[in-house]
Design a protein around this motif. Structure first.
Motif, PDB file in Angstrom:
ATOM      1  N   GLY A  27       0.778  -1.229   0.000  1.00  0.00           N
ATOM      2  CA  GLY A  27       0.000   0.000   0.000  1.00  0.00           C
ATOM      3  C   GLY A  27       0.807   1.275   0.000  1.00  0.00           C
ATOM      4  O   GLY A  27       0.330   2.315  -0.467  1.00  0.00           O
ATOM      5  N   THR A  28       2.034   1.257   0.508  1.00  0.00           N
ATOM      6  CA  THR A  28       2.781   2.505   0.633  1.00  0.00           C
ATOM      7  C   THR A  28       3.317   2.974  -0.709  1.00  0.00           C
ATOM      8  O   THR A  28       3.147   4.137  -1.086  1.00  0.00           O
ATOM      9  CB  THR A  28       3.939   2.346   1.632  1.00  0.00           C
ATOM     10  OG1 THR A  28       3.395   1.948   2.893  1.00  0.00           O
ATOM     11  CG2 THR A  28       4.683   3.655   1.786  1.00  0.00           C
TER      12      THR A  28
ATOM     13  N   PHE B  31       3.010  10.126  -1.040  1.00  0.00           N
ATOM     14  CA  PHE B  31       3.720   9.046  -0.370  1.00  0.00           C
ATOM     15  C   PHE B  31       5.185   9.398  -0.182  1.00  0.00           C
ATOM     16  O   PHE B  31       5.752  10.233  -0.892  1.00  0.00           O
ATOM     17  CB  PHE B  31       3.593   7.737  -1.159  1.00  0.00           C
ATOM     18  CG  PHE B  31       4.169   7.779  -2.548  1.00  0.00           C
ATOM     19  CD1 PHE B  31       5.492   7.422  -2.799  1.00  0.00           C
ATOM     20  CD2 PHE B  31       3.382   8.173  -3.623  1.00  0.00           C
ATOM     21  CE1 PHE B  31       6.024   7.463  -4.073  1.00  0.00           C
ATOM     22  CE2 PHE B  31       3.903   8.217  -4.912  1.00  0.00           C
ATOM     23  CZ  PHE B  31       5.227   7.864  -5.134  1.00  0.00           C
ATOM     24  N   VAL B  32       5.804   8.721   0.797  1.00  0.00           N
ATOM     25  CA  VAL B  32       7.236   8.863   1.050  1.00  0.00           C
ATOM     26  C   VAL B  32       7.737   7.568   1.667  1.00  0.00           C
ATOM     27  O   VAL B  32       7.038   6.924   2.452  1.00  0.00           O
ATOM     28  CB  VAL B  32       7.532  10.059   1.984  1.00  0.00           C
ATOM     29  CG1 VAL B  32       6.867   9.879   3.349  1.00  0.00           C
ATOM     30  CG2 VAL B  32       9.036  10.261   2.143  1.00  0.00           C
ATOM     31  N   ASN B  33       8.934   7.148   1.268  1.00  0.00           N
ATOM     32  CA  ASN B  33       9.595   5.997   1.857  1.00  0.00           C
ATOM     33  C   ASN B  33      11.044   6.373   2.098  1.00  0.00           C
ATOM     34  O   ASN B  33      11.718   6.876   1.190  1.00  0.00           O
ATOM     35  CB  ASN B  33       9.495   4.781   0.924  1.00  0.00           C
ATOM     36  CG  ASN B  33       9.949   3.506   1.594  1.00  0.00           C
ATOM     37  OD1 ASN B  33      11.133   3.304   1.810  1.00  0.00           O
ATOM     38  ND2 ASN B  33       8.998   2.638   1.908  1.00  0.00           N
ATOM     39  N   VAL B  34      11.523   6.134   3.318  1.00  0.00           N
ATOM     40  CA  VAL B  34      12.859   6.572   3.722  1.00  0.00           C
ATOM     41  C   VAL B  34      13.654   5.372   4.206  1.00  0.00           C
ATOM     42  O   VAL B  34      13.135   4.527   4.956  1.00  0.00           O
ATOM     43  CB  VAL B  34      12.782   7.634   4.841  1.00  0.00           C
ATOM     44  CG1 VAL B  34      14.185   8.057   5.273  1.00  0.00           C
ATOM     45  CG2 VAL B  34      11.988   8.839   4.370  1.00  0.00           C
TER      46      VAL B  34
ATOM     47  N   ARG C  74       1.774   6.542   3.132  1.00  0.00           N
ATOM     48  CA  ARG C  74       1.026   6.965   1.953  1.00  0.00           C
ATOM     49  C   ARG C  74      -0.378   7.357   2.386  1.00  0.00           C
ATOM     50  O   ARG C  74      -1.068   6.581   3.055  1.00  0.00           O
ATOM     51  CB  ARG C  74       0.949   5.853   0.902  1.00  0.00           C
ATOM     52  CG  ARG C  74       0.301   6.297  -0.417  1.00  0.00           C
ATOM     53  CD  ARG C  74       0.154   5.118  -1.360  1.00  0.00           C
ATOM     54  NE  ARG C  74      -0.284   5.519  -2.694  1.00  0.00           N
ATOM     55  CZ  ARG C  74       0.497   5.559  -3.768  1.00  0.00           C
ATOM     56  NH1 ARG C  74       1.785   5.232  -3.645  1.00  0.00           N
ATOM     57  NH2 ARG C  74       0.031   5.920  -4.951  1.00  0.00           N
ATOM     58  N   TYR C  75      -0.792   8.548   1.999  1.00  0.00           N
ATOM     59  CA  TYR C  75      -2.155   9.002   2.285  1.00  0.00           C
ATOM     60  C   TYR C  75      -2.931   9.035   0.980  1.00  0.00           C
ATOM     61  O   TYR C  75      -2.498   9.633  -0.005  1.00  0.00           O
ATOM     62  CB  TYR C  75      -2.152  10.390   2.920  1.00  0.00           C
ATOM     63  CG  TYR C  75      -3.544  10.903   3.212  1.00  0.00           C
ATOM     64  CD1 TYR C  75      -4.298  10.363   4.253  1.00  0.00           C
ATOM     65  CD2 TYR C  75      -4.106  11.912   2.425  1.00  0.00           C
ATOM     66  CE1 TYR C  75      -5.587  10.825   4.507  1.00  0.00           C
ATOM     67  CE2 TYR C  75      -5.382  12.381   2.679  1.00  0.00           C
ATOM     68  CZ  TYR C  75      -6.116  11.832   3.722  1.00  0.00           C
ATOM     69  OH  TYR C  75      -7.392  12.285   3.976  1.00  0.00           O
TER      70      TYR C  75
END
Length: 731
Positions: free
Chosen positions: A156-157, A433-436, A451-452
């Protein structure tokens, strides 16, 4: 830093993005120049460039499988449904509306039984980063493919909505400066004729293109015994397809890729039959429906075709199926600096199909439902990726809109009267979204993402009593957190918590409107949370493996349940809570330099909460999937190579719908399939010839079963045995 150094830095940046998206695969380091070397050399460290150092693909903390596009044919994979035969806990069936081009993927017990526009799939499918909204009517041909990747568990992210079961990525070959022409031709039993051409050229130093086109046909498995004028036999296919991609490097930091594809296919209704007299209280057996006699009187199985691969329909409208799809996309990559990069993807796609079923499978016009559907979608995605100190990140904005409709035409009838079904829906989805990721040590990496998503649907349904309008919206915050650690022996252990999200769904065939004018209401958010641990890597120079254990909780999950009602074929949503848990294994062992064995195994236990004292089962979900593929290659005295491969795949039994009825009428029996390939490559030649066999023991099996209360639809596979020869040339 010079521009060239900046470009190299951005190349690393792109690899970070691919790693975090899990779109790097086992095929990424297999170079065509080494394909004639021994198998053992192909297992050497497979690497991606992540953060500021090289990482083996096994460091990506996700359960995934990957297939090299150049090897698909050798494995007997000729269409997307074949991929499901070799991935643990993945089952892909094709049965929607009796169409031969549909694809219904189920990963870890999650998918979609239906195809109508008011429903969304639980497994997302992407082509070159573009989401495909529908499961029927699409361009599913596997020509010009770089690789196929299957990501298991909620995504989902980074992959967004409708990926609560997982995601399937199809990546096509990018244009390059290399001059390559590939030709392939295939002829075989069952009237198989297939041909493809692929051309890649560099036009200038900065401009390149590739192009592929092909034709594919396969004969049918049965006849329409009461309609000799039918254009096609049962299960027959004909398809033209093509794709062109142009890449322009405006500067060392800026590139544009424009891709367009299209297909045009038609054929005969897929094989299926109807069970009648096994239900003595059903309308077909008694000849009485809703207190009135049916126009045909009682029906028996003798009224259905004796051979289940023939069809006894008297409705010419349902004998032919068609599908067309086309799309265009623009992908822009821009190296803002040595630390930052941007990616922009905009796409427009359209698809349409014609299909339908004659549910009674007899010459009588009792329950036949010719159907048409179409969908147009536009999507835009903007990514900003890069480094921030010791951190690397992927972030972006996403927008998607789809307009679609389904029609069951005026020539569809129920109980002798007109039966009109109209569905229209517009879906709008927006997300950020953002992934770090962060390397805490040389061996330990952690990452997390958010993620919204906001979704909105406007729908209209008309079952012959006038239109009913409905509108709803949903929002959800999805997240994931993962860590992977490299052990002293080089193996990687990982753990992750992933969530997934899917918007609510309106009823697919709301004939409930006859009795309840307010029944056209969408379900709530569908959410999933997955807990997973895994171990993967190269145990020795001769053995690589991956193993994952997972537990996934789903809330507000809709199952589609269909019955016959006085108005028509009524499909409603049964909303459940479900827990899926299991184990997955994939491994490759090199017994000698020339002999390798690849294997996969998936076991899953699915528990569904009781509904009104009844315990449903997960539909189209086998608890065991397995495959084993030995491959042996040896050289002749003149330097020519002989390659032999056998692929065995197994799927245990499953149920075709949520109800495990006591008479087991909806049980789909287990099946085991065997493919083989024997290939010959002359020394110092640019061609290869293969003898192949698909489903060599002619296993006939069911794809799905549906009990309406009056009859059972038995959807048969279109996967009979086939033997032939394939010739390919590269120059």
């Amino acid at each position: 830093m010079t521009t060239s150094h900046s470009f190299l830095r951005f190349s690393k940046l792109n690899s970070i993005t691919l790693s975090l998206l899990a779109v790097s695969s086992f095929a990424t380091v297999a170079k065509e120049a080494n394909e004639t070397q021994t198998a053992k050399k192909d297992i050497e460290a497979i690497t991606v460039t992540a953060t500021k150092r090289s990482q083996v693909i096994y460091e990506v903390p996700i359960a995934m499988s990957a297939f090299s596009g150049d090897k698909l044919a050798e494995q007997g994979i000729s269409e997307i449904t074949d991929v499901g035969k070799f991935v643990p806990n993945l089952s892909i069936t094709g049965f929607s509306a009796g169409h031969n081009s549909s694809a219904n993927p189920f990963i870890r017990g999650i998918g979609l039984q239906d195809h109508l526009i008011t429903t969304d799939p639980g497994v997302s499918v992407y082509v070159d980063g573009v989401y495909l909204g529908r499961q029927v009517g699409q361009n599913w041909n596997l020509a010009n493919i770089e690789r196929i990747e299957v990501l298991r568990g909620p995504q989902g992210t980074l992959y967004g909505r409708n990926s609560i079961g997982g995601a399937i990525n199809i990546i096509t070959k990018q244009a390059s400066s290399e001059s390559v022409t590939k030709l392939s031709a295939e002829v075989g039993t069952r009237e198989r004729v297939k041909g493809d051409v692929f051309i890649n050229r560099g036009l200038t130093e900065n401009l390149a293109f590739n192009f592929n086109a092909g034709y594919n046909q396969r004969g049918g498995l049965g006849e329409f015994i009461n309609l000799p004028e039918a254009k096609y036999d049962v299960g027959e296919n004909r398809e033209f397809h093509g794709r062109v991609s142009v890449k322009y490097d405006a500067t060392e930091d800026l590139s544009f890729i424009v891709t367009a594809d299209a297909n045009d296919a038609e054929g005969g209704l897929r094989p299926y039959t109807t069970l009648i007299d096994e239900m003595p209280n059903g309308a077909y057996y008694t000849g009485m429906r809703f207190g009135s006699p049916t126009p045909t009187g009682p029906l028996r199985n003798s009224d259905v075709a004796a051979d289940p691969y023939d069809n006894a329909t008297g409705s010419i409208e349902v004998t032919e199926v068609t599908n067309k799809a086309s799309g265009v996309s623009l992908t822009t990559n821009y190296n803002i600096s040595n630390e930052l990069g941007a990616k922009f993807i905009v796409s427009n796609r359209s698809s349409e199909y014609k299909a339908g079923l004659d549910d009674d499978s007899t010459i009588y016009a009792l329950d036949h439902y010719p159907e048409r559907g179409e969908a147009d979608q536009t999507s835009v995605e903007l990514q900003l990726n890069g480094y921030l100190g010791q951190f690397d990140f992927v972030s972006g904005l996403y927008w998607f809109e789809e307009e679609g409709s389904n029609r069951q035409g005026d020539d569809s009838s129920f109980n002798g009267g007109a039966n009109l079904l109209e569905l229209d829906q517009t879906t709008t989805s927006k997300a950020v979204f953002v992934n770090v990721g962060y390397d805490m040590t040389d061996d330990l990496r952690v990452s997390g993402g958010l993620r919204y998503t906001q979704d909105e649907k406007e729908a209209m349904a008309n079952v012959g009593i006038g239109p009913t309008y409905a509108k709803d919206d949903w929002s959800q915050l999805s997240y994931d957190l993962s860590a992977n650690y490299t052990l002293e022996n080089g193996l990687n252990v990982y753990g992750s918590i992933q969530s997934g999200y899917q918007g609510g769904q309106f009823p697919a065939r709301p004939y409930c409107l006859f009795g309840d004018p307010n029944c056209f209401v969408a379900t709530d958010n569908i959410t999933a949370v997955n807990y997973e641990v895994g171990l993967k890597g190269q145990v020795t120079s001769d053995f690589s493996m991956s193993i994952a254990l997972f537990n996934t909780n789903y809330d507000d999950l809709p199952y589609q349940v269909s019955t016959t009602s006085e108005g028509g074929f009524d499909t409603r949503n049964l909303v459940v809570s479900q827990t899926s848990r299991g184990i997955e294994w994939e491994g490759t062992a090199y017994i000698t330099d020339n002999f390798s064995i690849h294997s996969s195994l998936g076991y899953m236990d699915v528990d569904v909460d009781e509904q009104a004292g009844v315990k449903p089962v997960a539909p189209l979900t086998p608890d065991l999937t397995a495959s084993i593929s030995p491959n042996y290659e040896f050289a002749l005295s003149d330097g020519s190579l002989i390659n032999t491969r056998i692929d065995y795949s197994y799927r245990s039994d499953m149920y075709g719908e949520p109800s495990s009825d006591p008479n087991r009428l909806t049980k789909v029996e287990s099946r085991g399939l065997v493919n083989f390939t024997v290939g010959y490559s002359p020394a110092n030649a640019n061609w290869r010839v293969d003898l192949y066999g698909r489903n060599i023991f002619d296993e006939r099996y069911d794809d799905a079963r549906l009990n309406t209360g009056d009859y059972v639809l038995v959807i048969k596979s279109n996967d009979a045995s086939e033997f032939g020869v394939r010739y390919s040339m590269t120059f």
